[in-house]
Design a protein around this motif. Structure first.
Motif, PDB file in Angstrom:
ATOM      1  N   THR A  27       8.266 -12.355   4.798  1.00  0.00           N
ATOM      2  CA  THR A  27       8.290 -13.574   5.592  1.00  0.00           C
ATOM      3  C   THR A  27       6.898 -13.825   6.163  1.00  0.00           C
ATOM      4  O   THR A  27       6.002 -12.978   6.071  1.00  0.00           O
ATOM      5  CB  THR A  27       9.300 -13.461   6.739  1.00  0.00           C
ATOM      6  OG1 THR A  27       8.830 -12.477   7.677  1.00  0.00           O
ATOM      7  CG2 THR A  27      10.680 -13.060   6.222  1.00  0.00           C
ATOM      8  N   TYR A  28       6.726 -14.987   6.780  1.00  0.00           N
ATOM      9  CA  TYR A  28       5.448 -15.268   7.433  1.00  0.00           C
ATOM     10  C   TYR A  28       5.207 -14.276   8.578  1.00  0.00           C
ATOM     11  O   TYR A  28       4.070 -13.866   8.838  1.00  0.00           O
ATOM     12  CB  TYR A  28       5.442 -16.706   7.961  1.00  0.00           C
ATOM     13  CG  TYR A  28       5.580 -17.746   6.887  1.00  0.00           C
ATOM     14  CD1 TYR A  28       4.462 -18.226   6.207  1.00  0.00           C
ATOM     15  CD2 TYR A  28       6.825 -18.263   6.537  1.00  0.00           C
ATOM     16  CE1 TYR A  28       4.583 -19.181   5.214  1.00  0.00           C
ATOM     17  CE2 TYR A  28       6.961 -19.218   5.540  1.00  0.00           C
ATOM     18  CZ  TYR A  28       5.838 -19.672   4.881  1.00  0.00           C
ATOM     19  OH  TYR A  28       5.970 -20.618   3.888  1.00  0.00           O
TER      20      TYR A  28
ATOM     21  N   ASP B 198       2.440  -9.141  10.517  1.00  0.00           N
ATOM     22  CA  ASP B 198       2.539  -7.728  10.912  1.00  0.00           C
ATOM     23  C   ASP B 198       1.636  -6.839  10.068  1.00  0.00           C
ATOM     24  O   ASP B 198       1.120  -5.823  10.552  1.00  0.00           O
ATOM     25  CB  ASP B 198       3.984  -7.249  10.776  1.00  0.00           C
ATOM     26  CG  ASP B 198       4.918  -7.891  11.794  1.00  0.00           C
ATOM     27  OD1 ASP B 198       4.427  -8.330  12.845  1.00  0.00           O
ATOM     28  OD2 ASP B 198       6.135  -7.952  11.527  1.00  0.00           O
ATOM     29  N   HIS B 199       1.442  -7.197   8.801  1.00  0.00           N
ATOM     30  CA  HIS B 199       0.700  -6.336   7.874  1.00  0.00           C
ATOM     31  C   HIS B 199      -0.747  -6.770   7.652  1.00  0.00           C
ATOM     32  O   HIS B 199      -1.523  -6.028   7.046  1.00  0.00           O
ATOM     33  CB  HIS B 199       1.410  -6.294   6.516  1.00  0.00           C
ATOM     34  CG  HIS B 199       2.712  -5.556   6.539  1.00  0.00           C
ATOM     35  ND1 HIS B 199       3.900  -6.148   6.904  1.00  0.00           N
ATOM     36  CD2 HIS B 199       3.014  -4.257   6.250  1.00  0.00           C
ATOM     37  CE1 HIS B 199       4.879  -5.258   6.824  1.00  0.00           C
ATOM     38  NE2 HIS B 199       4.376  -4.113   6.430  1.00  0.00           N
TER      39      HIS B 199
ATOM     40  N   LEU C 120       8.318 -16.233   2.477  1.00  0.00           N
ATOM     41  CA  LEU C 120       7.079 -16.952   2.193  1.00  0.00           C
ATOM     42  C   LEU C 120       7.306 -18.062   1.173  1.00  0.00           C
ATOM     43  O   LEU C 120       7.880 -17.819   0.100  1.00  0.00           O
ATOM     44  CB  LEU C 120       6.021 -15.982   1.658  1.00  0.00           C
ATOM     45  CG  LEU C 120       5.398 -15.021   2.674  1.00  0.00           C
ATOM     46  CD1 LEU C 120       4.576 -13.958   1.947  1.00  0.00           C
ATOM     47  CD2 LEU C 120       4.534 -15.778   3.676  1.00  0.00           C
ATOM     48  N   PHE C 121       6.894 -19.261   1.524  1.00  0.00           N
ATOM     49  CA  PHE C 121       6.908 -20.425   0.629  1.00  0.00           C
ATOM     50  C   PHE C 121       8.320 -20.757   0.132  1.00  0.00           C
ATOM     51  O   PHE C 121       8.472 -21.389  -0.901  1.00  0.00           O
ATOM     52  CB  PHE C 121       5.980 -20.207  -0.577  1.00  0.00           C
ATOM     53  CG  PHE C 121       4.647 -19.621  -0.223  1.00  0.00           C
ATOM     54  CD1 PHE C 121       3.800 -20.273   0.647  1.00  0.00           C
ATOM     55  CD2 PHE C 121       4.232 -18.408  -0.749  1.00  0.00           C
ATOM     56  CE1 PHE C 121       2.559 -19.746   0.987  1.00  0.00           C
ATOM     57  CE2 PHE C 121       3.006 -17.860  -0.424  1.00  0.00           C
ATOM     58  CZ  PHE C 121       2.163 -18.534   0.461  1.00  0.00           C
ATOM     59  N   ASN C 122       9.337 -20.356   0.882  1.00  0.00           N
ATOM     60  CA  ASN C 122      10.710 -20.548   0.405  1.00  0.00           C
ATOM     61  C   ASN C 122      11.576 -21.061   1.548  1.00  0.00           C
ATOM     62  O   ASN C 122      12.144 -20.282   2.310  1.00  0.00           O
ATOM     63  CB  ASN C 122      11.291 -19.248  -0.143  1.00  0.00           C
ATOM     64  CG  ASN C 122      12.664 -19.450  -0.762  1.00  0.00           C
ATOM     65  OD1 ASN C 122      13.170 -20.561  -0.830  1.00  0.00           O
ATOM     66  ND2 ASN C 122      13.271 -18.358  -1.202  1.00  0.00           N
ATOM     67  N   ARG C 123      11.671 -22.364   1.667  1.00  0.00           N
ATOM     68  CA  ARG C 123      12.488 -22.979   2.703  1.00  0.00           C
ATOM     69  C   ARG C 123      13.978 -22.744   2.458  1.00  0.00           C
ATOM     70  O   ARG C 123      14.796 -22.818   3.379  1.00  0.00           O
ATOM     71  CB  ARG C 123      12.168 -24.483   2.735  1.00  0.00           C
ATOM     72  CG  ARG C 123      13.075 -25.358   3.545  1.00  0.00           C
ATOM     73  CD  ARG C 123      12.995 -25.047   5.033  1.00  0.00           C
ATOM     74  NE  ARG C 123      13.833 -25.949   5.778  1.00  0.00           N
ATOM     75  CZ  ARG C 123      15.150 -25.873   5.849  1.00  0.00           C
ATOM     76  NH1 ARG C 123      15.787 -24.911   5.209  1.00  0.00           N
ATOM     77  NH2 ARG C 123      15.847 -26.748   6.562  1.00  0.00           N
TER      78      ARG C 123
ATOM     79  N   PHE D 127      17.298  -9.957   5.508  1.00  0.00           N
ATOM     80  CA  PHE D 127      17.575 -11.340   5.842  1.00  0.00           C
ATOM     81  C   PHE D 127      18.993 -11.469   6.373  1.00  0.00           C
ATOM     82  O   PHE D 127      19.861 -10.646   6.090  1.00  0.00           O
ATOM     83  CB  PHE D 127      17.381 -12.235   4.611  1.00  0.00           C
ATOM     84  CG  PHE D 127      15.960 -12.296   4.143  1.00  0.00           C
ATOM     85  CD1 PHE D 127      15.046 -13.102   4.781  1.00  0.00           C
ATOM     86  CD2 PHE D 127      15.533 -11.527   3.063  1.00  0.00           C
ATOM     87  CE1 PHE D 127      13.728 -13.154   4.368  1.00  0.00           C
ATOM     88  CE2 PHE D 127      14.223 -11.576   2.632  1.00  0.00           C
ATOM     89  CZ  PHE D 127      13.310 -12.392   3.284  1.00  0.00           C
ATOM     90  N   GLU D 128      19.216 -12.515   7.170  1.00  0.00           N
ATOM     91  CA  GLU D 128      20.550 -12.746   7.713  1.00  0.00           C
ATOM     92  C   GLU D 128      21.565 -12.851   6.579  1.00  0.00           C
ATOM     93  O   GLU D 128      21.333 -13.530   5.586  1.00  0.00           O
ATOM     94  CB  GLU D 128      20.567 -14.037   8.534  1.00  0.00           C
ATOM     95  CG  GLU D 128      19.806 -13.938   9.843  1.00  0.00           C
ATOM     96  CD  GLU D 128      19.814 -15.241  10.596  1.00  0.00           C
ATOM     97  OE1 GLU D 128      20.141 -16.277   9.983  1.00  0.00           O
ATOM     98  OE2 GLU D 128      19.497 -15.240  11.798  1.00  0.00           O
TER      99      GLU D 128
END
Length: 712
Positions: free
Chosen positions: A290-291, A296-297, A317-320, A368-369
């Motif tokens: 994720t963003y 964090d990294h 990332l880049f995935n709505r 992810f949820e």
């Protein structure tokens, strides 16, 4: 609380919801990628220093888009140097919108490498409320030159906001904005003479007409159709380019607004872009990042702190289309001192409700949820030292000591905080939900329903749940809006946990302190009135009296079709001499959601986050440059009144309050966020331990506003 599209006010809704029975799928990012990539080394006016690596950075990002993300070259608009004029950039936004016509929710990536600047707020922008009188801007290649006898200005953040909002309105909000430039001009920090800063210290002054565009995108009314893909998204952080309705996009910024963005000592790449591309190249599964995990990294030098802002920052990332990451997983970091001592820091402490001896399973990544962890737990650790906003972890005594990565995520196993009393005539049901000596949770059972805070009633094969809270009983129904099968103990457990999480964080206060830790901070809630409509959007100003007068505050609410004002804006004031980091949440007892209205940016270094609420300043929410949409209270049934709570957490330094957020109600999602077998295994390993309190000079506090909504 729920929100709609990027320009519809968020709504506080009350409704009865049916439980769904399916797990949430993680949808792939299979929509086509369209991009606008801008890199400017050479500036046409001699007064401005040219850059060395901005064009190379843009080329490298374009190569990443084509070869890693499989974007088609014809779907990328490339602007370099002379093509990156002010009008060229504005025209490119128009072309980007035209190129994505007919595509449902395209993935849009906008990248800019070049100079950034800030200027004084121009005359005529008085209605554009800001936390300070500076306007950030991008610097096109012809800035400072002349076109048709007019000096070419920079492109202010207000225009960038309008362009992206307009693009999101037409094409969806799967938009990532990446800026490798300085956000302001006041500080130009260099680590050495070979390091180049991407900052213009003396841009042309902005004029009143800087936000007026010609021949770009035709003005049009915003749509009113709701965004049903997520329930609550009216959130935003601090000022800058990302602070204008950031639910329309995610911003990845090279530095804070008072920092400079540098090129490396060789002049071959921007420091931020170099770090981004290094992370992308080393990451095997971008779809699992994720963003937030990116931040964090990301390895950045101490002189430059990358920032991430956006309501969708915990999406892939880049995935709505993907699910949000599970906010109950708290980030941590492993550090090694010069003498070789290893310490494990959890980025949460007393302010986030962490307790001494609390046990956590340790993970390499955040699930992810609706899904299970990507990898099994590394091991179990416990809190051994507790601070206001961070804590120290260590392995269990005589337990295994597995290798822990530099960045890790901790998930609580034991719940001993504020055990509330539960009543159920069927005690076997309670033992089935929370097996004795196995659940890792302290439970208190009442002998009579009148003595309980939560009451479970069995009717046939169904279980009904009521709460008994004197602060709520007079305003909302006491019965939860769901029926759960008696055999579904996992769902019952999840619902009770959600209630405990909500109840605990709503009522807790700082230990050994008072609510007056920040006596000069206050919040005001006002109805909003439109003042003017610029090229892209309507501007608002607060009107009438502060609605948060008295505790509780009684707020008249009009029906949505009334002509009376219904849009709400919040203003946070800091009349004191010290900077404050505010974290504002709305607690909705109808569905047990905890929704953020303002959360400061996520950065690569917690101590360097931009200050949203400086000394003697204010932060606007729902209007001005505060970056959030207005909110709106809505009655969705015939009840005459309702209740909710604004709770403002305040900290003297950046903190991570993401673990408080509960965007989705337990009443309409599947409870199986984690596989029961794994949870039970981890909980059986948990052992209750206690340690001593860690003293810290860091301060935190809370402000609470109870809002009784009265139907007009």
């Amino acid at each position: 609380m729920s929100t709609n599209n990027p320009h519809e006010p968020a709504r506080v809704e009350v409704a009865t919801r049916e439980l769904s029975t399916h797990e949430l799928p993680q949808l792939p990012n299979d929509n086509p990628i369209h991009a606008l990539v801008i890199g400017i080394n050479n500036y046409q006016v001699d007064n401005y220093v040219n850059l060395s690596a901005a064009v190379a950075d843009a080329d490298a990002i374009e190569d990443f888009l084509v070869n890693r993300l499989k974007a088609l070259p014809q779907n990328i608009i490339s602007l370099r140097d002379a093509k990156g004029t002010r009008q060229g950039i504005l025209d490119a936004f128009k072309a980007l919108e035209m190129n994505t016509a007919g595509i449902v929710d395209p993935c849009i990536i906008i990248y800019y490498a070049g100079h950034g600047a800030s200027s004084a707020r121009p005359d005529g922008w008085e209605n554009w409320a800001t936390d300070r009188d500076r306007i950030e801007q991008l610097c096109p290649s012809d800035i400072g030159g002349e076109v048709d006898g007019q000096v070419v200005e920079g492109i202010p953040d207000r225009v960038i906001c309008g362009l992206i909002n307009s693009l999101a309105e037409e094409r969806g909000n799967n938009i990532t904005l990446i800026l490798d430039c300085c956000h302001s001009a006041g500080i130009n920090r260099h680590d050495g003479p070979a390091r180049i800063s991407r900052c213009i210290p003396n841009p042309p002054p902005l004029t009143t007409e800087a936000n007026r565009l010609v021949d770009v995108i035709s003005p049009r009314p915003f749509k009113s159709s709701p965004d049903t893909s997520a329930a609550t998204r009216a959130i935003q952080m601090a000022s800058g380019f990302g602070n204008k309705h950031d639910h329309s996009h995610v911003l990845l910024a090279a530095c804070g607004r008072d920092q400079a963005a540098f090129e490396n000592n060789e002049g071959s790449q921007g420091v931020f872009t170099e770090a981004l591309l290094r992370f992308f190249s080393e990451c095997e599964k971008l779809e699992e990042e994720t963003y937030v995990s990116l931040m964090d990294h990301l390895n950045m030098p101490g002189c430059q702190t990358a920032h991430c802002l956006g309501a969708h920052s915990n999406l892939p990332l880049f995935n709505r289309r993907g699910n949000h990451s599970d906010t109950s997983y708290i980030p941590g970091k492993r550090d090694i001192s010069p003498r070789g001592k290893v310490t494990f820091t959890l980025h949460a402490g007393e302010a986030q409700g962490i307790e001494y001896g609390e046990q956590f399973s340790i993970h390499e990544s955040i699930p992810f949820e609706g899904g299970k962890p990507c990898q099994p737990s590394i091991g179990t650790m416990q809190i051994v030292s507790l601070g206001p906003t961070s804590s120290r972890l260590d392995f269990l005594p005589n337990g295994p000591t597995p290798e822990v990565p530099r960045v890790f995520y901790a998930h609580s196993l034991s719940w001993e905080q504020d055990p509330s009393t539960i009543y159920c005539k069927d005690r076997q049901l309670l033992d089935d939900i929370f097996p004795p000596n196995a659940s890792g949770e302290v439970m208190k059972y009442a002998e009579y329903p009148t003595k309980a805070a939560l009451i479970l009633t069995v009717e046939g094969d169904q279980v009904l749940i009521d709460w008994n809270d004197p602060a709520l009983n007079d305003y909302i129904p006491t019965r939860f809006a769901c029926r759960i099968k008696r055999s579904d103990t996992e769902r019952l457990r999840n619902t009770i946990r959600s209630w405990r999480h909500f109840n605990y964080h709503l009522h807790r206060q700082p230990r050994n302190s008072t609510n007056d830790v920040f006596p000069k901070v206050r919040m005001e809630l006002h109805y909003l009135q439109s003042t003017s409509k610029d090229y892209f959007m309507t501007e608002y100003k607060p009107v009438g009296n502060n609605l948060l007068q008295g505790e509780p505050a009684f707020v008249p609410v009009s029906d949505v079709d009334d002509t009376d004002a219904s849009l709400l804006g919040m203003t946070l004031y800091n009349d004191g001499p010290k900077a404050v980091y505010p974290y504002l949440f709305y607690f909705d007892p109808n569905d047990l959601t905890i929704t953020p209205w303002v959360v400061p940016a996520r950065s690569t270094a917690l101590g360097r986050v931009d200050v949203p609420l400086g000394p003697q300043s204010k932060l606007t929410l729902g209007y001005g440059n505060g970056g959030t949409t207005p909110w709106e209270f809505v009655f969705v049934d015939d009840r005459p009144k309702d209740i909710g709570f604004f709770k403002l957490f305040l900290s003297s330094s950046p903190a991570n309050f993401g673990c408080l957020v509960r965007r989705k109600t337990p009443f309409d999602q599947d409870a199986r966020n984690r596989h029961a077998e794994e949870v039970d295994k981890e909980e059986r390993e948990a052992v209750a331990l206690g340690t001593a309190l860690d003293n810290s000079i860091q301060r935190w506090g809370v402000k609470m506003a109870t809002v009784i909504q009265i139907r007009k």
